[in-house]
Every structure is written in C-alpha cells, then in structure tokens.
Design a protein around this motif. Structure first.
Motif: not given
Length: 845
Positions: A734, A737-739, A809, A811, A826-827, A829-832
């Motif tokens: 991703h 990156n996630k988070f 934020t 998602t 997709d676990s 979740p893909w967040t930024f």
C-alpha cells in the motif's frame, strides 16, 4: 321566285326506260334558271335538264319524276311539278338451270345457265347466294360468259368453288331491252370439303381381355357443322402393329351409331381399333386408336407339378411351372386337395375323390404354395388349376376347368394329381411308458423302451432315443434296449427316453430310475492344493493335483486319474505323472475330481470346488477422465469440481465398481504419496460422475480405479486435473502506507492485488472521508493487479483537512474478488491522515 315548270311530259316508254321533257316556267323570275330533279323520291335533289332519261328500269314497274325550277343566284326553288309513269309490260326471257340443285358433295358446283327469248338474248347476269336468294345486277355488260350478242338460246357454265349451302339466281336482258323480273333462283347447291370435327373418340372395347372375340366397342360421337354426320366405319390393326384395315368386311353397311361388335366373333389375337367418321358430303376422318384389345381363346398350360417333399411333417408345399400363350396372361393359381381313400381315391381309382379348393388367388408369378388350410396327419392328393385373365382354366391333368372348353393346344400332358404324405403326429405309445430297468450290476443297467408304431410315415431307422438328462440330447438307436456300462456302484440313476418317426415327430419324454448294486470297497480321492474358491477370482492360476484309488473287492484296478471339467464341456484326464501341476487360463471355469476304474466298474470323487471356480486375471478396460466446472470453490456454498469418465468393460468376470481418487499437484504431476479415495464405490449401473469439494485450495489431480468381480483392478488411461479455490485475493504494497500521513491534496495511491489459484476479477477503489462519504471512485478491469491512482485521476477533487483545520483521516476501500467469487478483505483498513497546512495569513505593515 321562279314559277313551276310547264308541260312535264313522258315519252319513249320501254320496259327498261322512260324519257321526261318540260318547258321553263312563266314568269321565270327575272334571272336565268336551272333545274333540280328527284326520281322515285331519291334525295338529295340532283341537277337535271330536259329531256331527263331514266334507264335501267324494270319492266312493268311504276316510277315518279319530280322537277323544280331554281334561281341560281338566290337558290330559291319554285313549286314542284311531278309525273308518274310505268315501264312497258314484261315479256322477259326464259331462264333454266341444269342441274336445278345438287345435294351435299365435296367437289365444285357446276351449273349450266340457259336463257331463251324470241327477241334474242343480249346479256345474262347471275349471283350465288349463301343460304338465301340473291339479286343479280340489272346492268349491261360485255364480259364473257354473259354477253350473248342476241343469241337465243344462250348457255354458260358457272362454277362455285366455296363450301356452303348455295342459291343460284339469274336474270337476262332480251333483244327488246327487257330484263326478266324477278330473277330466276334454284337451290340448293351444297358443297362441303371439311371433314367432321371433332373426330370420333378412341374406342373403348369391353370386356378386355376376353375369350369370345365378341367384345363391344363404344366411342364418343363425331360432329360436322356443314353437311352433317353420315356414318362410321370401324378399322382395326391386327397383332398390335402395321396398317389399319376395315374391320367390317362382312358388314358393308356403315355403322350409324357409336356402338359396334364384331360379327361373327373374331379369332385369338390382339387388336387396336380406330373409327372413321364420314359426313354427308363423303369427307372422312380417322380418330385415335383404342387400347390394345386381347382376344384369348387358349387356356394356360401346366408344364410341371410336384410336391417339395413327401412324406413331410411340415405343411405340404407344391411346386409347379406354367406357361400362357393366349395373350391375356395368367391371373391366378388355385391349389386343390382331396383326402386319400384306399378304395375310391387311391391313384388308380379316383372316382371317389372329394376335391375342394384349399388356397385360392395364388399370385400369377408364384411357382410354389404351402397348404395353409386346416390339415391333419393323413395322405392327400393335390391338384393345381391355372386361370388366365379371361377365366380360361386348365388343371394339372391337362383338362379344361373354365372359359374355353377346348383349344389348339389340346391334348396337354398330365402332371398329376400328386400324393403327399403328411404326418405331424408322434409315434405311440406317447409317452413311451414304462421304461424297464434290467440286468442291473454294480456298474451296468439295461434300459428298455416299449415297442413303438407310427402311421403313415412309419418309425425312423433309429427310432429309440436315450439320455442321461431330461430334454436330451438323446442318443438314438435302432433297438429299444440300451445297455449302459461304466456306472458307479451303489448309485441311483434316472434315464430318459423317446421314440421318433421317419419325419422326426417325437414322443413326449418317459423316465425311469434304478440303482446299481452297492459298492464293496471301491473309492477315489483327489488331493488339490491350493483349493480354488467357487465363483470368479484372480487366483490361483495353477493347482497341484494327486489322485488315490481303491479297487472294488475281487477286481483289479485298471486306472486312477485326476480329471478336470473345463467350462462344463465334460471330464478329461489330467496328464500323468502325479502329483501334477495344472495351469488354468483366464476366462474359463474349472472343476476337479479323481476317477477310479477297475475290472468291475468305476467310481469318482465329488467334484471340487462346487460350484465351479472361474479364473479372471485380466483387468477391466481403462477409461478417460475429464473435469468440468473448473475452477471450482468460491464462497460458501462452494461449487464442487465435477469428475466424469467413460465406461469401462470386462469380458470375463464383469465390472464390480469404480473408485475415484485424488491428489494435490506436486510440480506439475500428482503427489505420489497424496492419493486419497474420494467418496464411496460407484456401481456400473450408476451415473459415471462425482462432485467433489477438496479440503483446500489448489490444483487437484483425479484418477479412476476400475475393479472387476475377480478383484482385478486397472487405472485410468491418464489423470485429469482441476483448480479448486476457496482463498480470497490479497492486497499488499500500500502506498501511502496504512496509518501514514500525507500533505498532497491529490495524492498518488497504489496497491498490488494477488490471487494464488485463479485470477483477480473486476476491482473498484473508493476513498471515503471521516463522514463515510465517498469522495473518489475508480474502476479497474478484470485481471488488473496493479491498482494505481495518479494526480490526473483526481480531476478537481482534493482531499482537504477538516473545516476546523484539524487533520482529516481518509479510508481507502478496495472492492474486489477472484473469478470464482472469493471476496478480498483488506485488513486492517487502509487509512491515512491529511496533514496539509494552509498558507499563513498575510500581515500588513
């Protein structure tokens, strides 16, 4: 206006002319004058002058002249003045015609016209009137043959060349100028050169064929529009070819109606007829030909007649040959029969024979016939009748039996009647009880049937049959006693017997049971290793045999053998020495025993195994495997893989069942240690298919084991594989990156998708804000694994901070599944977080 003319006067009056004169009017009107006249009221008025001569008149007729005076300048006419006068009386010439008429004929009409007058004849005028009188011209003429130049009598020949019903009319001018009036007419003069139309129709002659020669011919009538139809003449062609000649030499009077019969009757031959129609003028026309008419006065001839076989137990069949020369052809055959009687219907004396027809209407092409009527055991006489299409009939003896009573082929040769012995009854007694058992020993019994008899066929040369089995087969012999040897002592035997006649008719079966004398020490024993099982098996393929025997007390042992019965075909000795190894063949059945024989008889051991052993070492035929519904799997309920295969066959013990086996893939081939049986056995009568849900995702190989009833197994000709997939695609790599945190308002996004066993389906990427509102969507085609979003994809869309300026934020959702329906998760979740800072506020200094 002028006045009327004056002094209108007639003079110089003859039989054919009148002359008028007049004077001008007074006063004359002061201008010059001209005149207008009308003779007998004919208009318009004609210009005329005085004298006015009216000619070509008829003697003894009245005529009026009207005269007008006219002013030529103004056109005004004065009052009419008229005068009526008559020509002088007729003293006309005499006219005769020769002939005065002519009936219908087809030649030109010639008539001589003769005119006679004491004053002489100047001219003759004539005309032909078709169907009515005509009026000859009353004018002078100089053209021959009309100019007579004063001659009297004056004759001329006139001719009519056209067809029709004519009147001939003539008048003559005599020397005094008088014309005879009215004209002289004679009739009729008739000419017809046209044949009747339509012609008479083609005759129909019945009966056809016939044996009398006196058939009746009829035809449709002809027609003639001029002289009318007169009569018909009948013409015939003999033998079907050649010219047509009169068929009525003895009937010179023509036929006046549309029916004709040959008188006297005509002889045997073939004929065609045509009708000549004649009109009154003698014109003729021949009509179309009739169909061929056959006169047949000769009966058929039977040239051979005989039975197929006699005596016989089957229905009698009679054969023959026959010819037919009369022309009508054979219509049918009849098979006749009479019962044999020893005194009155025996061949030499036939007066008491009662004949009856047994089979009628046998086809004309037949040369044989079975007697299909009711029949029982007896002697019979058979006869044959041959009948032609006009019912002329002949028998097998050459005698006439219908139609003509004699013909030119008499006397014919005789070919019958023929005798047939029919016997379908078994001999007596039936059944032949009792069978007597006598001369009983420890190894022999004599079986005797009662003496048989049979009529009319008689007994067979080997009439007496015996068998050890009910229903036979029987061993037939000429005597009624059968000595059976080589029996076992102390054993009960049942034997069966029949009697047959010369035709094979056989009695029902009789039976008797008797026992040989009890044994005193005789025995036979067999040692066999291993002992084969009963029924089908694939082992053993060979056995070890040894026989041991004890002779009857007081007798000498003559043999002790091991015996085998292969496929129930009978016992045969196994070759010595013993012990002996006996090899068996796949596909055959086997039983074994020992046989003892001594000078007093023999005995055998009990056969083993019982029932028989059947050897089968050949596995069933291989099959071809196929997989459908691949790939299978997917989310619950998973789609199974469907395994099918072709049918096998086993020509010996027969198929027992199929087994389905599977194994995971191991480098492109099945894992040899991973084979597992799937499901239960599948019988040959059941559908050759199985649905399987393997325990995990992967490439699975399948094979079929085929087992027969002897335990032989064969495998498939080739494995088949299928894909089973219950694993969802995965997402990795991703970016960002996630988070993580971003500052770009339109960030670049990317992620990689992968599905191990099948392939990725269609994919949708969605971006949602903190309010769970979708702010961006992009779709990707089936099979796309690199999921990317560039700055350009955002268009005018941006990802801002929260309105209060705090970071927001976002998602990113990836919505995808593989081609069998396993859904990507997709676990976590893909967040930024969006950390972009707005520009600082400007300051004013």
């Amino acid at each position: 206006m002028p006045g009327p003319v004056t002094n209108l006067t007639a003079s110089n009056i003859t039989g054919t002319s009148i002359t008028w004169t007049w004077n001008p009017p007074s006063p004359d009107g002061g201008a010059g004058l001209d005149y207008r006249c009308s003779l007998d009221g004919v208009l318009p008025l004609a210009s005329c002058t005085s004298p006015r001569i009216a000619g070509s008149l008829i003697c003894g007729t009245s005529h009026q002249l009207q005269v007008y005076a006219r002013n030529p300048i103004t056109g005004v006419m004065g009052t009419v003045v008229s005068d009526t006068r008559s020509t002088s009386g007729c003293n006309a010439a005499t006219i005769t015609m020769n002939p005065t008429s002519r009936p219908w004929a087809n030649t030109n009409i010639d008539v001589t016209i003769t005119a006679t007058d004491s004053d002489g004849i100047d001219f003759v005028r004539y005309c032909w009137g078709k169907g009515a009188a005509c009026n000859p011209l009353q004018t002078d003429g100089n053209d021959p043959p009309f100019n007579c130049d004063g001659t009297s009598p004056c004759s001329n020949l006139v001719t009519q060349t056209d067809d029709g019903n004519w009147y001939l009319c003539a008048r003559a001018k005599d020397g005094s100028g008088a014309w005879n009036n009215p004209a002289v007419c004679t009739n009729p003069y008739q000419k017809d050169t046209v044949a009747p139309n339509p012609a008479a129709g083609a005759p129909t002659c019945l009966p056809n064929p016939n044996n009398s020669g006196a058939h009746i011919c009829t035809w449709s009538a002809a027609s003639d529009s001029l002289s009318g139809l007169s009569s018909y003449y009948v013409y015939h062609q003999i033998g079907g070819s050649g010219s047509y000649n009169s068929a009525t030499p003895s009937q010179p009077t023509p036929v006046t109606n549309t029916t004709w019969t040959p008188i006297p009757a005509i002889g045997e031959n073939t004929y065609r007829y045509r009708i000549v129609a004649m009109d009154v003028a003698g014109n003729r026309i021949m009509g179309s030909a009739s169909s061929l008419v056959t006169v047949d006065k000769t009966a058929p001839t039977i040239t051979t007649f005989s039975p197929s076989v006699t005596p016989t137990a089957s229905r009698p069949v009679l054969n023959w040959s026959a010819t037919e020369t009369g022309g009508s052809g054979i219509s049918k055959f009849e098979l006749w029969r009479a019962d044999y009687n020893a005194s009155t219907c025996n061949g030499s004396t036939m007066t008491g024979c009662s004949w009856s027809i047994r089979v009628d209407n046998i086809a004309s092409s037949a040369t044989s016939q079975e007697d299909t009527s009711t029949i029982s055991t007896n002697r019979y006489w058979y006869g044959l009748h041959a009948v032609d299409n006009v019912n002329n009939c002949i028998t097998e003896t050459g005698e006439h039996c219908g139609g003509v009573t004699s013909d030119g082929l008499d006397t014919r040769a005789s070919y019958g009647p023929d005798q047939v012995v029919f016997d379908n009854t078994a001999p007596t007694p039936n059944p032949p009880n009792p069978i007597a058992a006598s001369n009983i020993g420890d190894a022999t019994i004599t079986w005797t049937l009662p003496t048989g008899s049979d009529s009319p066929a008689g007994l067979h040369a080997t009439a007496y049959g015996f068998s050890a089995n009910s229903g036979g087969p029987y061993n037939f012999q000429g005597t009624s006693a059968w000595v059976e040897n080589f029996l076992s002592c102390g054993t009960s035997y049942t034997r069966y017997g029949v009697i047959r006649d010369a035709l094979g008719n056989q009695t029902n079966e009789a039976s008797a049971t008797a026992s040989t004398v009890a044994c005193t020490g005789r025995s036979a024993a067999l040692s066999i290793n291993p002992v084969p099982p009963s029924g089908w098996d694939n082992a053993p393929t060979s056995v070890n045999l040894n026989a041991s025997c004890v002779a009857q007390g007081g007798t000498t042992l003559t043999s002790c053998t091991a015996q085998v019965d292969i496929n129930s075909s009978g016992w045969v000795d196994v070759a010595m020495p013993y012990p002996a190894t006996y090899n068996m063949s796949s596909g055959s059945s086997y039983q074994f025993r020992a046989r003892e024989a001594d000078t007093g008889g023999f005995t055998t051991s009990t056969p083993v195994p019982n029932p028989v052993f059947q050897l089968d070492t050949i596995p069933p035929n291989q099959v071809t495997v196929s997989i459908t519904n691949s790939p299978g799997g997917g989310p619950a309920p998973e789609d199974p893989l469907t395994i099918t295969w072709t049918a096998s066959a086993d020509n010996q013990s027969g198929l027992s069942h199929y087994e389905v086996w599977r194994s995971l893939d191991f480098g492109g081939v099945p894992d040899p240690l991973g084979w597992q049986k799937v499901g239960s056995d599948i019988l040959p009568a059941e559908p050759r298919t199985l649905n399987d849900n393997p325990s995990s995702s992967g490439k699975w190989w399948y094979g079929i084991h085929i087992l027969d009833n002897a335990g032989n197994m064969s495998t498939e000709a080739a494995w088949a594989w299928g894909i089973y997939d219950v694993s969802a695609p995965i997402a990795f790599g991703h970016i960002p990156n996630k988070f993580s945190s971003i500052t770009a308002l339109r960030p670049n996004l990317s992620v990689t998708l992968n599905d191990v066993h099948t392939s990725v389906g269609a994919t949708t990427l969605r971006v949602k804000n903190e309010q769970n509102t979708t702010v961006f969507t992009k779709n990707f085609a089936v099979g796309t694994t690199n999921i990317t979003v560039t700055v350009a994809d955002w268009g005018t869309t941006v990802l801002p901070r929260n309105p209060d300026g705090t970071p927001q934020t976002y998602t990113v959702e990836i919505i995808s599944q593989d081609i069998v329906g396993n859904i990507l998760v997709d676990s976590p979740p893909w967040t930024f977080d969006q950390m972009n800072q707005p520009p600082s506020k400007p300051s004013i200094e």
